[in-house]
Design an enzyme around this catalytic site. Structure first.
Site, PDB file in Angstrom:
ATOM      1  N   ASP A 387      36.689  39.566  26.949  1.00 20.64           N
ATOM      2  CA  ASP A 387      36.540  38.813  25.693  1.00 20.64           C
ATOM      3  C   ASP A 387      35.366  37.838  25.734  1.00 20.64           C
ATOM      4  O   ASP A 387      34.680  37.656  24.731  1.00 20.64           O
ATOM      5  CB  ASP A 387      37.813  37.991  25.398  1.00 20.64           C
ATOM      6  CG  ASP A 387      39.025  38.872  25.164  1.00 20.64           C
ATOM      7  OD1 ASP A 387      38.830  40.078  24.914  1.00 20.64           O
ATOM      8  OD2 ASP A 387      40.156  38.361  25.248  1.00 20.64           O
TER       9      ASP A 387
HETATM   10  P1  NAP Z   1      39.980  39.269  29.407  1.00 22.62           P
HETATM   11  O1  NAP Z   1      39.270  39.340  28.109  1.00 22.62           O
HETATM   12  O2  NAP Z   1      41.429  39.042  29.388  1.00 22.62           O
HETATM   13  O3  NAP Z   1      39.645  40.642  30.170  1.00 22.62           O
HETATM   14  C1  NAP Z   1      40.019  40.835  31.473  1.00 22.62           C
HETATM   15  C2  NAP Z   1      39.623  42.253  31.857  1.00 22.62           C
HETATM   16  O4  NAP Z   1      39.873  42.360  33.244  1.00 22.62           O
HETATM   17  C3  NAP Z   1      40.423  43.317  31.181  1.00 22.62           C
HETATM   18  O5  NAP Z   1      39.682  43.953  30.155  1.00 22.62           O
HETATM   19  C4  NAP Z   1      40.815  44.275  32.318  1.00 22.62           C
HETATM   20  O6  NAP Z   1      40.292  45.566  32.032  1.00 22.62           O
HETATM   21  C5  NAP Z   1      40.118  43.699  33.531  1.00 22.62           C
HETATM   22  N1  NAP Z   1      40.951  43.759  34.732  1.00 22.62           N
HETATM   23  C6  NAP Z   1      42.254  43.465  34.876  1.00 22.62           C
HETATM   24  N2  NAP Z   1      42.653  43.667  36.129  1.00 22.62           N
HETATM   25  C7  NAP Z   1      41.569  44.089  36.804  1.00 22.62           C
HETATM   26  C8  NAP Z   1      41.340  44.469  38.149  1.00 22.62           C
HETATM   27  N3  NAP Z   1      42.322  44.455  39.069  1.00 22.62           N
HETATM   28  N4  NAP Z   1      40.097  44.846  38.506  1.00 22.62           N
HETATM   29  C9  NAP Z   1      39.106  44.895  37.587  1.00 22.62           C
HETATM   30  N5  NAP Z   1      39.265  44.545  36.302  1.00 22.62           N
HETATM   31  C10 NAP Z   1      40.489  44.152  35.924  1.00 22.62           C
HETATM   32  O7  NAP Z   1      39.364  38.166  30.363  1.00 22.62           O
HETATM   33  P2  NAP Z   1      38.217  37.084  30.112  1.00 22.62           P
HETATM   34  O8  NAP Z   1      36.950  37.748  29.697  1.00 22.62           O
HETATM   35  O9  NAP Z   1      38.243  36.233  31.310  1.00 22.62           O
HETATM   36  O10 NAP Z   1      38.692  36.274  28.842  1.00 22.62           O
HETATM   37  C11 NAP Z   1      39.782  35.396  28.861  1.00 22.62           C
HETATM   38  C12 NAP Z   1      40.628  35.607  27.627  1.00 22.62           C
HETATM   39  O11 NAP Z   1      41.871  34.918  27.812  1.00 22.62           O
HETATM   40  C13 NAP Z   1      40.021  35.024  26.362  1.00 22.62           C
HETATM   41  O12 NAP Z   1      40.448  35.767  25.244  1.00 22.62           O
HETATM   42  C14 NAP Z   1      40.613  33.619  26.309  1.00 22.62           C
HETATM   43  O13 NAP Z   1      40.602  33.061  25.015  1.00 22.62           O
HETATM   44  C15 NAP Z   1      42.001  33.926  26.778  1.00 22.62           C
HETATM   45  N6  NAP Z   1      42.709  32.814  27.374  1.00 22.62           N
HETATM   46  C16 NAP Z   1      42.027  31.896  28.113  1.00 22.62           C
HETATM   47  C17 NAP Z   1      42.719  30.873  28.714  1.00 22.62           C
HETATM   48  C18 NAP Z   1      42.031  29.805  29.528  1.00 22.62           C
HETATM   49  O14 NAP Z   1      42.425  28.667  29.470  1.00 22.62           O
HETATM   50  N7  NAP Z   1      41.044  30.181  30.308  1.00 22.62           N
HETATM   51  C19 NAP Z   1      44.087  30.839  28.602  1.00 22.62           C
HETATM   52  C20 NAP Z   1      44.756  31.851  27.884  1.00 22.62           C
HETATM   53  C21 NAP Z   1      44.032  32.829  27.264  1.00 22.62           C
HETATM   54  P3  NAP Z   1      40.964  46.864  32.722  1.00 22.62           P
HETATM   55  O15 NAP Z   1      42.397  46.831  32.356  1.00 22.62           O
HETATM   56  O16 NAP Z   1      40.196  48.002  32.150  1.00 22.62           O
HETATM   57  O17 NAP Z   1      40.746  46.736  34.193  1.00 22.62           O
END
Ligand code: NAP
Length: 460
Positions: A387
């Site tokens: 994201d």
């Molecule tokens: P993300 O959008 O959740 O994407 C994480 C990606 O990691 C997934 O597409 C997944 O794809 C991949 N993944 C999962 N396990 C894996 C593994 N073992 N090896 C390789 N890849 C793996 O993560 P992000 O870009 O860090 O974004 C964070 C999101 O969480 C945002 O939408 C944010 O608003 C939200 N959020 C943030 C917080 C905060 O405080 N930081 C709290 C809650 C929510 P695959 O399944 O294809 O592997």
């Protein structure tokens, strides 16, 4: 208050403040935490020295129970489950404040002979404490996926019921302040506030939950401070205000990082709408690469940027990433880390993981600096992030993440994305970056993929 207790409280406040200052950087955070915990121990002992303390067995039972449940839970919790842990601990704090307000009501026979400010502060603490406890429990349930993470509403009656719960809590509280002494009234305050807490958090989507937890955390602090005013206890006032103020600042920063106003978060939406559109059904052709090709590309680059995300945390790839960066730096490549403020699942998630792997703090670049460096970057390695690098946040007004600032990785000369599949991230939406002609995908678990790249680099 005795002089010993006053001196004890003064020492405790100083330790809280020094501890909080330590939390401003990953290098000093562990020590900061330990100092603040020592401050809390001093505050507890000072409180136990206050005149009129009794029921020692009950106090010891409480301390032992808290330690037996809290210590192993905090030790065993996985880094990725930290937000729900914070929700749980924060909620318990709010619940404790609400119960103290109830006890105070009983002890003073309905605040009968107390000055008005005692009743006002206690009832404020009862309302906010109860909202915080029940709201945090719902937040915990959603993050733990025991409850649906999408926004849940009761349909057309949801808003009227929410307004009714607030009105009932206020009406009961005002009746008590006016001099009524029936215990049912204070129970009414607690129950209506509980309904409000549940109805407030249910419609909020999973992605917004950390902001909500931070908000509830600030609320718990304020309720504790109010209870401190009622009990004339400076330790509660100071500690509560510190939690209230820092929680409010954090809430504001997180909401800004997601480009969401607090009002729109509380009105519900983001997480749910996003999850509803989810599915990862994108079937556009993407280019896959291999660990050996990736290693060659990286080894011959001048500048490499690593974008860590939630997947790096899941795979626990941070140590392998650090090893890879060391090898690249040994070959004269400049490596930096582009850290998005909401990457992962909690504030500072990536900073903590990278600090754990001893990555130099100076190599971590915030979003603004990273975005200015991408045009001069030869290879950007996106490790388990999705994201936070999704261009839809800039280009697609219909996207649920539209408006969220992102890391503009597409501005670099080439991008390698490490993830297991074409699956979506938290927001549940496809990512055009993966089909960009400059992007290649290295499919697999992030730790395995990085370790393979490390082996290839060693042979180059
Ligand atoms: P993300 O959008 O959740 O994407 C994480 C990606 O990691 C997934 O597409 C997944 O794809 C991949 N993944 C999962 N396990 C894996 C593994 N073992 N090896 C390789 N890849 C793996 O993560 P992000 O870009 O860090 O974004 C964070 C999101 O969480 C945002 O939408 C944010 O608003 C939200 N959020 C943030 C917080 C905060 O405080 N930081 C709290 C809650 C929510 P695959 O399944 O294809 O592997």
């Amino acid at each position: 208050m005795t002089t010993v207790a006053s001196v004890g409280y003064l020492i405790a406040f100083s330790l809280f403040i020094v501890g909080l200052m330590g939390l401003t950087g990953p290098r000093t955070a562990v020590r900061g935490n330990a100092i603040a915990a020592a401050g809390m121990a001093v505050a507890i002992v000072s409180t136990l020295l206050l005149p009129g303390m009794g029921d020692w067995w009950l106090i010891v039972l409480g301390l032992v129970l808290g330690a037996v449940v809290g210590v192993p839970a905090a030790r065993r919790v996985k880094m990725t489950a930290m937000p729900q842990m914070v929700a749980l601990f924060n909620g318990v704090g709010g619940g404790a404040v609400a119960l103290i307000a109830w006890v105070e009501f009983r002890d003073t026979a309905g605040f009968a002979a107390e000055p008005l400010h005692v009743a006002v502060a206690s009832l404020f603490a009862a309302i906010i404490g109860s909202v915080s406890f029940w709201g945090s429990m719902i937040a915990f349930g959603k993050l733990q996926e025991w409850l649906a993470t999408r926004p849940v509403t009761l349909g057309a009656i949801h808003r009227p019921l929410t307004v009714l719960a607030v009105a009932a809590a206020l009406a009961y509280a005002i009746t008590v302040m006016a001099g009524a002494t029936s215990e049912w009234l204070v129970i009414g305050v607690l129950v209506s506030s509980a309904f409000f807490g549940v109805l407030m958090v249910l419609p909020i989507g999973g992605a917004d939950m950390p902001v909500v937890i931070s908000l509830l955390n600030a609320a718990t602090g304020l309720s504790a401070a109010a209870m401190g005013l009622a009990l004339d206890n400076t330790a509660l006032i100071v500690a509560g205000m510190l939690v209230g103020a820092s929680g409010s600042i954090l809430t504001n920063l997180m909401a800004k990082a997601m480009n969401r106003s607090l009002v729109s978060i509380l009105a519900g939406g983001f997480g749910g709408a996003a999850v509803a559109t989810g599915g990862g059904t994108d079937d556009r052709p993407v280019r896959s690469t291999s660990a050996s090709d990736a290693a060659i590309q990286l080894a011959y680059a001048n500048r490499v940027a690593v974008v860590p995300g939630y997947g790096m945390a899941v795979a626990q790839a941070q140590h392998a990433v650090r090893e890879m960066a060391d090898l690249l730096e040994g070959k004269g490549v400049t490596v930096s880390y582009a850290v998005h403020p909401v990457a992962g699942r909690m504030p500072g998630h990536m900073n903590v993981l990278l600090a754990e792997a001893d990555v130099a703090y100076e190599s971590l670049k915030d979003m603004a600096e990273s975005n200015s460096l991408f045009p001069q970057t030869d290879v950007t390695l996106v490790i388990g992030a999705n994201d936070v690098v999704n261009p839809a946040a800039r280009t697609d007004p219909a996207s649920p993440i539209y408006g969220m600032p992102i890391l503009d990785v597409a501005a670099s000369r080439s991008v390698i994305v490490l993830k297991r599949s074409m699956g979506t991230g938290f927001a549940g939406i496809d990512n055009e970056l993966f089909a960009d002609p400059r992007t290649s995908m290295l499919f697999g678990d992030a730790k395995n993929s990085v370790s393979e790249v490390v082996e290839e680099l060693k042979n180059l």
